[in-house]
Design an enzyme around this catalytic site. Sequence first.
Site, mmCIF file in Angstrom:
data_model
loop_
_atom_site.group_PDB
_atom_site.id
_atom_site.type_symbol
_atom_site.label_atom_id
_atom_site.label_comp_id
_atom_site.label_asym_id
_atom_site.label_seq_id
_atom_site.Cartn_x
_atom_site.Cartn_y
_atom_site.Cartn_z
ATOM 1 N N CYS A 303 0.815 -1.220 0.000
ATOM 2 C CA CYS A 303 0.000 0.000 0.000
ATOM 3 C C CYS A 303 0.849 1.270 0.000
ATOM 4 C CB CYS A 303 -0.988 0.008 1.159
ATOM 5 S SG CYS A 303 -0.276 -0.324 2.771
ATOM 6 N N ASP A 427 -7.516 5.401 -1.544
ATOM 7 C CA ASP A 427 -7.137 4.175 -0.847
ATOM 8 C C ASP A 427 -6.369 3.239 -1.779
ATOM 9 O OD1 ASP A 427 -6.991 1.860 0.697
ATOM 10 O OD2 ASP A 427 -8.967 2.185 1.586
ATOM 11 N N HIS A 429 -5.511 0.252 -1.215
ATOM 12 C CA HIS A 429 -5.816 -1.149 -0.934
ATOM 13 C C HIS A 429 -6.842 -1.732 -1.899
ATOM 14 C CE1 HIS A 429 -4.445 0.668 2.906
ATOM 15 N NE2 HIS A 429 -3.777 -0.467 3.020
#
Length: 470
Positions: A303, A427, A429
């Site tokens: 990440c 994000d 992820h």
Amino acid sequence: MVVENPSDSGIILRVKGPLEFKCELDNTDAPHVYKLISRTFEILRSQVKSDSCVLTLCDSPVIIWPNKKFHATPEEVTTNTICEDLQQWIQTDEPESTGKRSAKKKNKKSSAASVVKLQLMTEVTKPGPLSGLVLCRKVQNSHFVSTTLPMDCIVRASSSDTVKDVCDRLMEELTKQLDEMEKVTLQHIKGTTLLTPEPLHFLLPDPKGLVTVVYPAGMPDTQLEAKRQELHRHFELPDDRPYFRRANAYHFPNEPYRDGYLRNPHLVLTHPSLEDGKVYLVQGIYSYHHYMQDRMDDNGWGCAYRSLQTICSWFQQQGYVERCVPSHKEIQQALVDVGDKQTAFVGSRQWIGSIEVQAVLNQLLGVTSKIMFVSQGSELASKGRELANHFLTQGTPIMIGGGVLAHTILGVAWSETTGQIRYLILDPHYTGAEDLQLITDKGWCGWKGPEFWDQTAYYNLCLPQRPKVI
């Protein structure tokens, strides 16, 4: 140069097309070369002004002869047709029964100008009987110079402008662009070698809007600094931001990016409403980098690498750096090169954090960063002023790492009077396809409240700083 503002509603007509530049030189004396090059450009200007010049509306049956007392087909397109009506002829997957093409449907209402594309062409066949072929042979020593000029002009049309009026302006701009191309060609000619002039469009801060500049193709940005300084003075721009580097060229909304990455997914989001609140956002363009892209399975450990790639894409697409976004291995190798990691780190699946992101930005891009330390997540709610100031003055994406998670902060909505704050989070992820609606609907790019952070975990924020360069 042409100045337009794509953020305003209306229509931008853009005409593109090649013009063949061919010049035969009897000798290579500089005055002779300059004279013949100028004569060739004059011939091209005459070609643009001639009756044989044709504009075709892309993805439609519409053909316009702008210099032939405005002749057009189909017959419904006349001198009184307004530009907005051209869009009904543009082909889509749903043709109407009337024979006209249905206009492209818009998913969302937008105040931005739509772009209508036209192709510049030349009518080759002349009316009347065809002449017979005549062959002749001439033996002599000469230099033949040939290149293709990539014409690319834009004009803005209001809702009341007629097609004829706008085509007249387009032809005027094409002539002006040939003038600019001639200047660039003569400035950068070396013997009989020409650098093809290349028109590029740049979006400047309001109210200046969209500007067209002609550069010599193939000449690196490092050799064009004097030209950029001249442009900065002309448009009264600060000398600490690279408005006119090639990477800053405006990307028209109807042109897809070839690399497949989404750009600026946050732009489709609605800003949160806070009492006396203001929104402070990332400035410019970035690519969304997340898990599982580039045929790389980094689910569960990559990440921070992806957040770093998003930051690197911002510096690349603002023209600060020319290098590509680094891969995971290149990031790892950079950390080995600066002495932060051992050689075995390259090719591993080890996490990195904000301090490593700072080191890689400095090593690979020459970019410095500030680090903000937060002892527990609950303190982030009080960092509104610092984050707002960052986006106001630097405008770069922020990488935030805490525990085993990393995210990218793209902006904040903050109220100085109440202290309320929301964070715009990208994000890394996410593991799915480049589906903008899914990404925004499911919150992979979205506004989050202070509860988004682990209230007891510590966080480090990497705040990249803009280099002060033209």
